[in-house]
Design an enzyme around this catalytic site. Structure first.
Site, mmCIF file in Angstrom:
data_model
loop_
_atom_site.group_PDB
_atom_site.id
_atom_site.type_symbol
_atom_site.label_atom_id
_atom_site.label_comp_id
_atom_site.label_asym_id
_atom_site.label_seq_id
_atom_site.Cartn_x
_atom_site.Cartn_y
_atom_site.Cartn_z
ATOM 1 N N HIS A 199 -2.107 -13.007 6.489
ATOM 2 C CA HIS A 199 -2.351 -12.406 4.946
ATOM 3 C C HIS A 199 -1.533 -11.280 4.440
ATOM 4 O O HIS A 199 -0.884 -10.866 5.395
ATOM 5 C CB HIS A 199 -3.934 -12.090 4.892
ATOM 6 N N HIS A 209 3.435 -7.065 3.452
ATOM 7 C CA HIS A 209 3.995 -7.791 4.872
ATOM 8 C C HIS A 209 2.976 -8.887 5.090
ATOM 9 O O HIS A 209 1.678 -8.646 4.753
ATOM 10 C CB HIS A 209 4.406 -6.954 5.710
HETATM 11 P P1 ATP Z 1 -3.673 2.178 7.044
HETATM 12 O O1 ATP Z 1 -4.623 1.863 8.089
HETATM 13 O O2 ATP Z 1 -3.363 3.545 7.146
HETATM 14 O O3 ATP Z 1 -4.242 1.784 5.767
HETATM 15 P P2 ATP Z 1 -1.877 0.424 7.977
HETATM 16 O O4 ATP Z 1 -3.089 -0.466 8.285
HETATM 17 O O5 ATP Z 1 -1.219 -0.428 6.885
HETATM 18 O O6 ATP Z 1 -2.364 1.597 7.382
HETATM 19 P P3 ATP Z 1 -1.300 0.228 10.674
HETATM 20 O O7 ATP Z 1 -2.765 0.503 11.110
HETATM 21 O O8 ATP Z 1 -0.061 0.855 11.348
HETATM 22 O O9 ATP Z 1 -0.915 0.610 9.052
HETATM 23 O O10 ATP Z 1 -1.205 -1.268 10.631
HETATM 24 C C1 ATP Z 1 -0.082 -1.832 10.550
HETATM 25 C C2 ATP Z 1 -0.083 -3.403 10.202
HETATM 26 O O11 ATP Z 1 -1.098 -4.017 11.370
HETATM 27 C C3 ATP Z 1 -0.982 -3.668 9.038
HETATM 28 O O12 ATP Z 1 -0.914 -4.863 8.331
HETATM 29 C C4 ATP Z 1 -2.656 -3.630 9.487
HETATM 30 O O13 ATP Z 1 -3.312 -4.321 8.625
HETATM 31 C C5 ATP Z 1 -2.443 -4.609 10.860
HETATM 32 N N1 ATP Z 1 -3.339 -4.154 11.953
HETATM 33 C C6 ATP Z 1 -3.673 -2.946 12.310
HETATM 34 N N2 ATP Z 1 -4.718 -2.757 13.320
HETATM 35 C C7 ATP Z 1 -4.746 -4.090 13.476
HETATM 36 C C8 ATP Z 1 -5.533 -4.862 14.715
HETATM 37 N N3 ATP Z 1 -6.445 -4.058 15.334
HETATM 38 N N4 ATP Z 1 -5.231 -6.064 14.740
HETATM 39 C C9 ATP Z 1 -4.604 -6.725 13.985
HETATM 40 N N5 ATP Z 1 -4.151 -6.265 12.759
HETATM 41 C C10 ATP Z 1 -3.964 -5.107 12.796
#
Ligand code: ATP
Ligand code: MG
Length: 179
Positions: free
Chosen positions: A120, A37
Protein backbone atom coordinates in the site's frame (compact mmCIF):
# COMPACT_ATOMS: atom_id res chain seq x y z
CA UNK A 1 21.59 3.28 14.56
CA UNK A 2 19.96 3.75 11.17
CA UNK A 3 16.23 3.05 10.80
CA UNK A 4 15.75 1.32 7.48
CA UNK A 5 13.15 -0.09 5.15
CA UNK A 6 13.14 -1.21 1.54
CA UNK A 7 10.50 0.16 -0.81
CA UNK A 8 9.30 0.99 -4.29
CA UNK A 9 9.09 4.67 -5.15
CA UNK A 10 5.90 6.22 -6.50
CA UNK A 11 6.36 8.03 -9.86
CA UNK A 12 5.67 11.77 -9.91
CA UNK A 13 2.48 11.61 -12.00
CA UNK A 14 0.99 8.97 -9.69
CA UNK A 15 2.09 10.96 -6.62
CA UNK A 16 0.29 13.99 -8.07
CA UNK A 17 -2.93 12.01 -8.33
CA UNK A 18 -2.51 10.71 -4.78
CA UNK A 19 -1.84 14.25 -3.56
CA UNK A 20 -5.29 15.15 -4.85
CA UNK A 21 -6.69 12.85 -2.16
CA UNK A 22 -5.16 14.86 0.70
CA UNK A 23 -7.52 16.52 3.13
CA UNK A 24 -10.98 15.70 4.30
CA UNK A 25 -10.36 13.84 7.58
CA UNK A 26 -10.34 16.05 10.64
CA UNK A 27 -7.14 15.54 12.66
CA UNK A 28 -5.32 13.34 10.11
CA UNK A 29 -1.64 14.00 9.27
CA UNK A 30 -1.31 13.82 5.48
CA UNK A 31 1.94 12.35 4.15
CA UNK A 32 4.06 14.73 2.08
CA UNK A 33 3.77 13.56 -1.57
CA UNK A 34 7.59 13.41 -1.79
CA UNK A 35 7.43 10.66 0.82
CA UNK A 36 4.91 8.35 -0.85
CA UNK A 37 6.26 4.80 -1.20
CA UNK A 38 5.31 1.12 -1.14
CA UNK A 39 7.19 -0.63 1.68
CA UNK A 40 8.68 -3.99 0.72
CA UNK A 41 10.40 -4.84 4.01
CA UNK A 42 10.48 -2.78 7.20
CA UNK A 43 13.79 -3.31 9.00
CA UNK A 44 13.64 -0.76 11.79
CA UNK A 45 16.59 0.49 13.84
CA UNK A 46 19.60 -1.74 13.27
CA UNK A 47 23.35 -1.58 13.82
CA UNK A 48 25.71 -0.74 10.97
CA UNK A 49 26.78 -4.35 10.38
CA UNK A 50 23.17 -5.53 9.99
CA UNK A 51 22.43 -2.57 7.73
CA UNK A 52 25.41 -3.43 5.53
CA UNK A 53 24.40 -7.11 5.38
CA UNK A 54 20.84 -6.27 4.37
CA UNK A 55 22.04 -3.78 1.78
CA UNK A 56 24.42 -6.37 0.28
CA UNK A 57 21.77 -9.11 0.31
CA UNK A 58 19.39 -6.80 -1.59
CA UNK A 59 22.06 -6.34 -4.27
CA UNK A 60 21.77 -10.09 -5.02
CA UNK A 61 18.01 -9.91 -5.66
CA UNK A 62 17.28 -10.67 -9.32
CA UNK A 63 14.04 -9.25 -10.66
CA UNK A 64 12.89 -8.05 -14.07
CA UNK A 65 11.06 -4.72 -14.38
CA UNK A 66 7.30 -5.01 -13.97
CA UNK A 67 4.32 -2.71 -13.61
CA UNK A 68 1.92 -1.91 -10.82
CA UNK A 69 -1.51 -0.36 -10.51
CA UNK A 70 -2.99 1.39 -7.48
CA UNK A 71 -6.55 0.31 -6.90
CA UNK A 72 -8.84 1.49 -4.14
CA UNK A 73 -8.38 3.15 -0.77
CA UNK A 74 -8.60 1.58 2.67
CA UNK A 75 -7.60 2.03 6.29
CA UNK A 76 -5.77 0.18 9.05
CA UNK A 77 -7.26 0.01 12.52
CA UNK A 78 -11.02 -0.48 12.23
CA UNK A 79 -12.58 1.20 15.27
CA UNK A 80 -9.44 3.27 15.89
CA UNK A 81 -8.09 4.24 12.48
CA UNK A 82 -4.29 4.57 12.32
CA UNK A 83 -3.72 5.03 8.59
CA UNK A 84 -5.47 5.63 5.30
CA UNK A 85 -3.80 4.15 2.23
CA UNK A 86 -4.09 3.44 -1.48
CA UNK A 87 -3.95 -0.29 -2.21
CA UNK A 88 -1.84 -2.02 -4.84
CA UNK A 89 -3.68 -4.27 -7.33
CA UNK A 90 -2.62 -7.94 -6.95
CA UNK A 91 0.80 -8.46 -8.53
CA UNK A 92 2.72 -11.74 -8.70
CA UNK A 93 6.11 -10.05 -9.34
CA UNK A 94 5.54 -7.78 -6.34
CA UNK A 95 4.82 -10.73 -4.04
CA UNK A 96 7.91 -12.47 -5.36
CA UNK A 97 10.02 -9.33 -4.79
CA UNK A 98 8.69 -9.09 -1.22
CA UNK A 99 9.73 -12.74 -0.64
CA UNK A 100 13.21 -11.97 -1.91
CA UNK A 101 13.43 -8.99 0.47
CA UNK A 102 12.30 -11.25 3.29
CA UNK A 103 15.12 -13.66 2.39
CA UNK A 104 17.57 -10.76 2.35
CA UNK A 105 16.42 -9.79 5.84
CA UNK A 106 16.93 -13.36 7.04
CA UNK A 107 20.43 -13.36 5.55
CA UNK A 108 21.13 -10.15 7.46
CA UNK A 109 20.21 -11.99 10.67
CA UNK A 110 16.83 -10.37 11.25
CA UNK A 111 13.83 -12.16 12.72
CA UNK A 112 11.17 -13.30 10.26
CA UNK A 113 8.28 -10.94 9.50
CA UNK A 114 5.12 -12.45 10.97
CA UNK A 115 2.59 -10.08 9.42
CA UNK A 116 1.05 -10.65 6.00
CA UNK A 117 2.37 -8.51 3.16
CA UNK A 118 -0.25 -5.88 2.39
CA UNK A 119 1.29 -3.56 -0.21
CA UNK A 120 0.00 0.00 0.00
CA UNK A 121 0.90 3.68 -0.19
CA UNK A 122 0.17 5.38 3.13
CA UNK A 123 -1.65 8.67 2.50
CA UNK A 124 -2.36 9.78 6.06
CA UNK A 125 -1.60 8.78 9.63
CA UNK A 126 -3.90 9.49 12.53
CA UNK A 127 -4.35 8.97 16.24
CA UNK A 128 -7.61 10.31 17.55
CA UNK A 129 -9.85 10.73 14.55
CA UNK A 130 -13.43 9.57 14.33
CA UNK A 131 -13.85 6.19 12.61
CA UNK A 132 -16.98 7.64 11.01
CA UNK A 133 -14.98 10.44 9.40
CA UNK A 134 -12.63 7.88 7.87
CA UNK A 135 -15.58 5.78 6.65
CA UNK A 136 -17.16 8.85 5.05
CA UNK A 137 -13.86 9.81 3.42
CA UNK A 138 -13.44 6.29 2.02
CA UNK A 139 -16.99 6.18 0.71
CA UNK A 140 -16.32 9.40 -1.24
CA UNK A 141 -12.80 8.62 -2.49
CA UNK A 142 -12.46 4.83 -2.31
CA UNK A 143 -12.97 4.18 -6.03
CA UNK A 144 -9.50 5.58 -6.76
CA UNK A 145 -7.71 3.80 -9.64
CA UNK A 146 -4.48 4.58 -11.51
CA UNK A 147 -3.11 3.32 -14.80
CA UNK A 148 -0.26 0.81 -14.67
CA UNK A 149 3.12 2.41 -13.96
CA UNK A 150 6.56 0.87 -14.48
CA UNK A 151 8.73 -0.32 -11.59
CA UNK A 152 12.34 -0.18 -12.68
CA UNK A 153 14.11 -0.12 -9.33
CA UNK A 154 13.65 -0.55 -5.61
CA UNK A 155 15.45 1.40 -2.91
CA UNK A 156 16.75 1.14 0.63
CA UNK A 157 15.38 4.09 2.57
CA UNK A 158 16.37 5.45 5.94
CA UNK A 159 13.86 7.31 8.08
CA UNK A 160 14.45 9.28 11.27
CA UNK A 161 16.31 7.07 13.76
CA UNK A 162 14.02 5.51 16.38
CA UNK A 163 11.17 7.94 15.58
CA UNK A 164 10.41 7.07 11.98
CA UNK A 165 8.87 9.46 9.52
CA UNK A 166 10.11 11.49 6.59
CA UNK A 167 11.89 12.95 4.89
CA UNK A 168 13.10 9.51 3.86
CA UNK A 169 16.60 9.28 2.40
CA UNK A 170 17.50 6.90 -0.44
CA UNK A 171 20.56 5.12 0.97
CA UNK A 172 20.92 2.86 -2.04
CA UNK A 173 19.00 2.21 -5.25
CA UNK A 174 18.78 -1.18 -6.98
CA UNK A 175 17.87 -1.22 -10.68
CA UNK A 176 15.65 -4.11 -11.77
CA UNK A 177 17.48 -5.87 -14.55
CA UNK A 178 17.54 -9.45 -13.40
CA UNK A 179 15.70 -12.42 -14.86
P1 ATP B 1 5.75 7.79 11.46
O1 ATP B 1 5.62 6.46 12.16
O2 ATP B 1 6.49 8.81 12.21
O3 ATP B 1 4.49 8.29 10.85
P2 ATP B 1 6.77 6.28 9.23
O4 ATP B 1 5.89 5.18 9.68
O5 ATP B 1 6.62 6.78 7.86
O6 ATP B 1 6.70 7.50 10.21
P3 ATP B 1 8.82 4.47 9.87
O7 ATP B 1 8.13 4.14 11.16
O8 ATP B 1 10.30 4.56 9.86
O9 ATP B 1 8.29 5.85 9.36
O10 ATP B 1 8.33 3.43 8.79
C1 ATP B 1 8.85 3.40 7.49
C2 ATP B 1 7.90 2.60 6.60
O11 ATP B 1 7.79 1.26 7.10
C3 ATP B 1 6.48 3.13 6.55
O12 ATP B 1 5.92 2.83 5.30
C4 ATP B 1 5.77 2.33 7.62
O13 ATP B 1 4.39 2.23 7.35
C5 ATP B 1 6.45 0.98 7.47
N1 ATP B 1 6.45 0.27 8.75
C6 ATP B 1 6.73 0.78 9.97
N2 ATP B 1 6.69 -0.15 10.93
C7 ATP B 1 6.35 -1.31 10.30
C8 ATP B 1 6.15 -2.67 10.74
N3 ATP B 1 6.27 -3.01 12.01
N4 ATP B 1 5.83 -3.59 9.80
C9 ATP B 1 5.70 -3.26 8.50
N5 ATP B 1 5.88 -2.01 8.03
C10 ATP B 1 6.20 -1.05 8.90
MG1 MG C 1 6.00 4.40 11.69
Amino acid sequence: MPRLFSAIEVPGDIAERLAGLRGGIDGARWVDPDNYHITLRFIGDVDGTTAERFSEALAKVACAPFSLTLDGLGSFGRGRPRAVWAGVAPSTPLVSLNRDHEKAATRAGLAAETRNFHPHVTLARMKRVKARDVATYLSHNGAFLTGAFPVTRFVLYSSRASKGGGPYVVERAYPLDGA
